[in-house]
Write a protein that holds these residues in place. Structure first.
Motif, PDB file in Angstrom:
ATOM      1  N   GLU A   1      63.546  42.624  59.877  1.00  0.00           N
ATOM      2  CA  GLU A   1      62.426  43.549  59.989  1.00  0.00           C
ATOM      3  C   GLU A   1      62.326  44.399  58.726  1.00  0.00           C
TER       4      GLU A   1
ATOM      5  N   TRP B   1      57.838  41.548  60.032  1.00  0.00           N
ATOM      6  CA  TRP B   1      59.059  40.857  60.400  1.00  0.00           C
ATOM      7  C   TRP B   1      59.021  39.416  59.914  1.00  0.00           C
TER       8      TRP B   1
ATOM      9  N   LYS C   1      63.255  47.779  65.912  1.00  0.00           N
ATOM     10  CA  LYS C   1      62.593  49.075  65.748  1.00  0.00           C
ATOM     11  C   LYS C   1      62.145  49.600  67.089  1.00  0.00           C
TER      12      LYS C   1
ATOM     13  N   SER D   1      62.661  43.216  69.142  1.00  0.00           N
ATOM     14  CA  SER D   1      62.496  44.206  68.082  1.00  0.00           C
ATOM     15  C   SER D   1      63.736  45.076  67.899  1.00  0.00           C
TER      16      SER D   1
ATOM     17  N   TYR E   1      59.967  47.797  57.055  1.00  0.00           N
ATOM     18  CA  TYR E   1      59.144  48.895  57.542  1.00  0.00           C
ATOM     19  C   TYR E   1      58.227  49.467  56.467  1.00  0.00           C
TER      20      TYR E   1
ATOM     21  N   LYS F   1      55.117  47.148  61.706  1.00  0.00           N
ATOM     22  CA  LYS F   1      56.202  46.689  60.834  1.00  0.00           C
ATOM     23  C   LYS F   1      55.843  45.307  60.309  1.00  0.00           C
TER      24      LYS F   1
END
Length: 264
Positions: A6, A21, A263, A261, A8, A19
């Motif tokens: 991931e 990925w 995040k 995820s 950001y 995000k």
């Protein structure tokens, strides 16, 4: 090399992009099979380089060879097979982001994937862009979009209201909160996202429940607790919703099969 990673975006860009990925099998020599992705209330722009990725949605099977793809809202789990020497970079857009591009009518576009030409993208990038370069491009474009659109539109306000109430709000309550007609809100939301407001809330609540299960572990957290914490009617209602999306029960759910995820 990690298969899943991931990346950001800037704080300002986060208004539109959750995000980026990556699924990276670019140096792999074997097919990666039967990995799963859960719906999360976001749209995805996918950049496929190398060979191809095969994606099975509830509607169709897609062979995504090298190119750019727009992935609609998903309402059920998605199965993914990644061919050797293939990398997929996915830009995850919030549910309201496309509503800032009013030419798109997504009223009946769910659980589907559409190949697009690079000229259709609102920003310039290429199939081989390094993640650092892509992040810079995305940040620049959406920070400029933020500067142009200082006010939130209706779709963003609906999603913000839902989040503010922790997914525990009815359409009528949203209408009262925004001083707007329920019918108009429903029509606008469906056109912008392909989902009803109720379905969008269900997806968000479901993902929150899955994250809670995975992070806490079912050994430590009873299903009843998960159901009550997320305000399902009861445990059986939670299990039914869970099976509708994953086609399995919470007890049989294997998080190792899924790209989940990092995040929160």
């Amino acid at each position: 090399m990690n298969l899943y990673s991931e990346h950001y975006v800037s704080k300002t860009c986060e208004r539109f992009v959750n995000k980026i990925w990556c699924l990276d099998n670019s140096i792999g020599e074997s097919l990666i099979e039967n990995k799963l992705v859960l719906p999360n209330g976001c749209f995805n722009l996918a950049i496929v380089s190398g060979n191809a990725i095969e994606v099975h949605t509830s509607k169709n099977k897609y062979l995504m060879n090298e190119g750019f793809y727009f992935c609609s809202q998903m309402t059920n789990k998605v199965l993914v097979n990644i061919q050797p020497e293939t990398k997929v970079t996915i830009i995850q857009l919030h549910a309201w982001t496309l509503s800032f591009f009013p030419k798109y009518d997504l009223n009946s576009f769910t659980n589907s994937i559409l190949k697009i030409d690079s000229v259709e993208l609102p920003f310039k990038t290429n199939l081989k862009s390094d993640i650092t370069v892509l992040l810079s491009t995305i940040n620049t474009y959406f920070e400029e979009l933020d500067a142009i659109n200082t006010s939130k539109n209706t779709i963003e306000k609906i999603c913000e209201t839902i989040k503010l109430h922790n997914e525990e709000i009815s359409v009528s309550e949203i209408g009262k909160s925004l001083s707007a007609s329920q019918r108009i809100l429903q029509i606008k939301f469906k056109s912008a996202t392909g989902l009803t407001i109720k379905k969008y809330i269900q997806i968000l609540k479901f993902r929150k429940s899955v994250d809670q299960m995975v992070n806490s572990g079912l050994d430590k957290l009873k299903l009843t607790d998960v159901a009550l914490y997320n305000q399902y009617f009861d445990q059986s209602h939670f299990i039914k919703q869970f099976k509708d999306v994953t086609k399995t029960t919470p007890k049989m759910f294997n998080s190792d099969l899924y790209f989940l995820s990092k995040k929160r």
